[in-house]
Design a protein around this motif. Structure first.
Motif, PDB file in Angstrom:
ATOM      1  N   ARG A  21       2.772   4.017  -0.639  1.00  0.00           N
ATOM      2  CA  ARG A  21       1.791   3.513   0.320  1.00  0.00           C
ATOM      3  C   ARG A  21       0.429   3.199  -0.302  1.00  0.00           C
ATOM      4  O   ARG A  21      -0.350   2.448   0.265  1.00  0.00           O
ATOM      5  CB  ARG A  21       1.647   4.497   1.461  1.00  0.00           C
ATOM      6  CG  ARG A  21       2.799   4.326   2.444  1.00  0.00           C
ATOM      7  CD  ARG A  21       3.131   5.573   3.193  1.00  0.00           C
ATOM      8  NE  ARG A  21       4.231   5.364   4.119  1.00  0.00           N
ATOM      9  CZ  ARG A  21       5.511   5.322   3.779  1.00  0.00           C
ATOM     10  NH1 ARG A  21       5.859   5.456   2.522  1.00  0.00           N
ATOM     11  NH2 ARG A  21       6.450   5.152   4.693  1.00  0.00           N
ATOM     12  N   THR A  22       0.152   3.801  -1.454  1.00  0.00           N
ATOM     13  CA  THR A  22      -1.143   3.534  -2.096  1.00  0.00           C
ATOM     14  C   THR A  22      -1.018   2.589  -3.274  1.00  0.00           C
ATOM     15  O   THR A  22      -1.980   1.905  -3.618  1.00  0.00           O
ATOM     16  CB  THR A  22      -1.785   4.844  -2.610  1.00  0.00           C
ATOM     17  OG1 THR A  22      -0.941   5.424  -3.606  1.00  0.00           O
ATOM     18  CG2 THR A  22      -2.037   5.818  -1.484  1.00  0.00           C
ATOM     19  N   CYS A  35      -3.909  17.576   0.107  1.00  0.00           N
ATOM     20  CA  CYS A  35      -3.269  17.929   1.377  1.00  0.00           C
ATOM     21  C   CYS A  35      -2.557  19.271   1.280  1.00  0.00           C
ATOM     22  O   CYS A  35      -2.565  20.046   2.246  1.00  0.00           O
ATOM     23  CB  CYS A  35      -2.290  16.834   1.792  1.00  0.00           C
ATOM     24  SG  CYS A  35      -3.112  15.332   2.333  1.00  0.00           S
ATOM     25  N   ARG A  58       2.987  14.103   8.180  1.00  0.00           N
ATOM     26  CA  ARG A  58       1.984  13.594   9.120  1.00  0.00           C
ATOM     27  C   ARG A  58       0.577  13.808   8.552  1.00  0.00           C
ATOM     28  O   ARG A  58      -0.272  12.913   8.585  1.00  0.00           O
ATOM     29  CB  ARG A  58       2.145  14.281  10.485  1.00  0.00           C
ATOM     30  CG  ARG A  58       1.276  13.681  11.563  1.00  0.00           C
ATOM     31  CD  ARG A  58       1.589  14.193  12.971  1.00  0.00           C
ATOM     32  NE  ARG A  58       1.733  15.639  13.052  1.00  0.00           N
ATOM     33  CZ  ARG A  58       2.873  16.271  13.360  1.00  0.00           C
ATOM     34  NH1 ARG A  58       3.961  15.590  13.624  1.00  0.00           N
ATOM     35  NH2 ARG A  58       2.920  17.590  13.413  1.00  0.00           N
ATOM     36  N   ARG A  61       0.129  11.332   5.739  1.00  0.00           N
ATOM     37  CA  ARG A  61      -0.047   9.975   6.269  1.00  0.00           C
ATOM     38  C   ARG A  61      -1.497   9.754   6.699  1.00  0.00           C
ATOM     39  O   ARG A  61      -2.098   8.718   6.401  1.00  0.00           O
ATOM     40  CB  ARG A  61       0.911   9.762   7.448  1.00  0.00           C
ATOM     41  CG  ARG A  61       1.121   8.312   7.800  1.00  0.00           C
ATOM     42  CD  ARG A  61       2.204   8.111   8.871  1.00  0.00           C
ATOM     43  NE  ARG A  61       3.507   8.597   8.442  1.00  0.00           N
ATOM     44  CZ  ARG A  61       4.174   9.629   8.999  1.00  0.00           C
ATOM     45  NH1 ARG A  61       3.666  10.265  10.027  1.00  0.00           N
ATOM     46  NH2 ARG A  61       5.340  10.000   8.547  1.00  0.00           N
ATOM     47  N   HIS A  62      -2.079  10.749   7.357  1.00  0.00           N
ATOM     48  CA  HIS A  62      -3.490  10.632   7.771  1.00  0.00           C
ATOM     49  C   HIS A  62      -4.416  10.564   6.559  1.00  0.00           C
ATOM     50  O   HIS A  62      -5.397   9.810   6.553  1.00  0.00           O
ATOM     51  CB  HIS A  62      -3.888  11.803   8.683  1.00  0.00           C
ATOM     52  CG  HIS A  62      -3.291  11.726  10.046  1.00  0.00           C
ATOM     53  ND1 HIS A  62      -3.674  10.801  10.983  1.00  0.00           N
ATOM     54  CD2 HIS A  62      -2.315  12.475  10.630  1.00  0.00           C
ATOM     55  CE1 HIS A  62      -2.959  10.968  12.084  1.00  0.00           C
ATOM     56  NE2 HIS A  62      -2.122  11.972  11.889  1.00  0.00           N
ATOM     57  N   ILE A  64      -3.673   9.352   3.623  1.00  0.00           N
ATOM     58  CA  ILE A  64      -3.498   8.020   3.024  1.00  0.00           C
ATOM     59  C   ILE A  64      -4.295   6.983   3.801  1.00  0.00           C
ATOM     60  O   ILE A  64      -4.962   6.127   3.217  1.00  0.00           O
ATOM     61  CB  ILE A  64      -1.997   7.655   2.962  1.00  0.00           C
ATOM     62  CG1 ILE A  64      -1.283   8.572   1.960  1.00  0.00           C
ATOM     63  CG2 ILE A  64      -1.806   6.185   2.599  1.00  0.00           C
ATOM     64  CD1 ILE A  64       0.241   8.504   2.035  1.00  0.00           C
ATOM     65  N   ILE A  65      -4.248   7.068   5.112  1.00  0.00           N
ATOM     66  CA  ILE A  65      -5.023   6.137   5.948  1.00  0.00           C
ATOM     67  C   ILE A  65      -6.514   6.293   5.669  1.00  0.00           C
ATOM     68  O   ILE A  65      -7.234   5.305   5.512  1.00  0.00           O
ATOM     69  CB  ILE A  65      -4.704   6.369   7.449  1.00  0.00           C
ATOM     70  CG1 ILE A  65      -3.278   5.918   7.747  1.00  0.00           C
ATOM     71  CG2 ILE A  65      -5.718   5.640   8.334  1.00  0.00           C
ATOM     72  CD1 ILE A  65      -2.761   6.359   9.111  1.00  0.00           C
ATOM     73  N   ASP A  66      -6.984   7.535   5.565  1.00  0.00           N
ATOM     74  CA  ASP A  66      -8.399   7.781   5.259  1.00  0.00           C
ATOM     75  C   ASP A  66      -8.768   7.226   3.889  1.00  0.00           C
ATOM     76  O   ASP A  66      -9.846   6.655   3.716  1.00  0.00           O
ATOM     77  CB  ASP A  66      -8.715   9.277   5.312  1.00  0.00           C
ATOM     78  CG  ASP A  66      -8.688   9.834   6.723  1.00  0.00           C
ATOM     79  OD1 ASP A  66      -8.728   9.027   7.681  1.00  0.00           O
ATOM     80  OD2 ASP A  66      -8.608  11.069   6.865  1.00  0.00           O
ATOM     81  N   HIS A  68      -7.360   4.675   2.367  1.00  0.00           N
ATOM     82  CA  HIS A  68      -7.430   3.209   2.509  1.00  0.00           C
ATOM     83  C   HIS A  68      -8.750   2.789   3.162  1.00  0.00           C
ATOM     84  O   HIS A  68      -9.372   1.818   2.744  1.00  0.00           O
ATOM     85  CB  HIS A  68      -6.254   2.684   3.342  1.00  0.00           C
ATOM     86  CG  HIS A  68      -4.993   2.506   2.576  1.00  0.00           C
ATOM     87  ND1 HIS A  68      -4.858   1.633   1.526  1.00  0.00           N
ATOM     88  CD2 HIS A  68      -3.785   3.114   2.709  1.00  0.00           C
ATOM     89  CE1 HIS A  68      -3.630   1.688   1.054  1.00  0.00           C
ATOM     90  NE2 HIS A  68      -2.962   2.594   1.748  1.00  0.00           N
ATOM     91  N   ARG A  69      -9.162   3.509   4.163  1.00  0.00           N
ATOM     92  CA  ARG A  69     -10.425   3.191   4.841  1.00  0.00           C
ATOM     93  C   ARG A  69     -11.608   3.321   3.892  1.00  0.00           C
ATOM     94  O   ARG A  69     -12.506   2.480   3.883  1.00  0.00           O
ATOM     95  CB  ARG A  69     -10.622   4.097   6.052  1.00  0.00           C
ATOM     96  CG  ARG A  69      -9.732   3.757   7.203  1.00  0.00           C
ATOM     97  CD  ARG A  69      -9.982   4.680   8.374  1.00  0.00           C
ATOM     98  NE  ARG A  69      -9.087   4.352   9.466  1.00  0.00           N
ATOM     99  CZ  ARG A  69      -8.670   5.227  10.362  1.00  0.00           C
ATOM    100  NH1 ARG A  69      -9.074   6.481  10.298  1.00  0.00           N
ATOM    101  NH2 ARG A  69      -7.850   4.859  11.318  1.00  0.00           N
ATOM    102  N   ARG A  70     -11.611   4.405   3.100  1.00  0.00           N
ATOM    103  CA  ARG A  70     -12.699   4.584   2.131  1.00  0.00           C
ATOM    104  C   ARG A  70     -12.720   3.444   1.116  1.00  0.00           C
ATOM    105  O   ARG A  70     -13.769   2.915   0.786  1.00  0.00           O
ATOM    106  CB  ARG A  70     -12.551   5.922   1.403  1.00  0.00           C
ATOM    107  CG  ARG A  70     -13.061   7.109   2.170  1.00  0.00           C
ATOM    108  CD  ARG A  70     -13.153   8.344   1.291  1.00  0.00           C
ATOM    109  NE  ARG A  70     -11.879   8.736   0.712  1.00  0.00           N
ATOM    110  CZ  ARG A  70     -10.981   9.522   1.300  1.00  0.00           C
ATOM    111  NH1 ARG A  70     -11.226  10.003   2.503  1.00  0.00           N
ATOM    112  NH2 ARG A  70      -9.861   9.829   0.695  1.00  0.00           N
TER     113      ARG A  70
END
Length: 173
Positions: A21-22, A35, A58, A61-62, A64-66, A68-70
């Protein structure tokens, strides 16, 4: 303890999940380790080993999303910042520089004044100056720091307003 064992047994799967995912193996490993630390410290994991793995996915996943946002925020901010910071002082900004600083340069030791003229006012880099004068770059940087400190002390002594509030629209004579 059963919960950490269940998480550690799936460590490679977690890293593979994060890497897919990254796209970055180092970031994936870092995210999984972060994590795992958070999960072990939180004490809020499910009691059964199957539930803890699902729960950890889960959490991961959160994270990874954080991440990506950064990254997206950085990618947007860096070009904007480079547009805001000019390569050199513009003629308009140069006019607002405190003229009393220029008058104080001769009060400094000649070597310090020359260093400030060449680097801060002339735009020469410490590396270029070090090469031209056959000095180490670290030596030039230390001398520059000390010269700036001496100039600052002189400004504080002569022109308290500029030293405190900056030299914009200086009215010192």
């Amino acid at each position: 303890m059963m919960i950490p064992d269940a998480l550690l047994q799936h460590f490679d799967a977690f890293v593979g999940f994060a890497r897919s995912r990254t796209g970055d193996p180092e970031l994936a490993a870092d995210l999984v380790q972060e994590c795992l630390l958070k999960a072990l410290r939180s004490g809020q994991a499910p009691a059964d080993s199957e539930g803890v793995v699902t729960w950890f996915y889960r959490v991961l996943r959160h994270a990874i999303i954080d991440a990506h946002r950064r990254r997206m925020t950085q990618e947007k901010a860096l070009p904007m910042l480079s547009l805001e910071l000019p390569e050199s002082v513009s003629p308009e900004d140069e006019k607002t520089l405190c003229q009393c600083v220029l008058k104080m340069l001769p009060l400094l030791p000649e070597a310090d004044a020359e260093l400030l003229r060449r680097i801060d006012l002339g735009g020469e880099s410490p590396t270029e100056l070090a090469r031209a004068t056959q000095q180490r770059v670290n030596t030039v940087n230390v001398r520059l720091l000390r010269a700036r400190q001496k100039l600052r002390a002189q400004v504080e002594k002569v022109c308290r307003s500029c030293a405190t509030h900056g030299c914009l629209d200086c009215d010192c004579g």
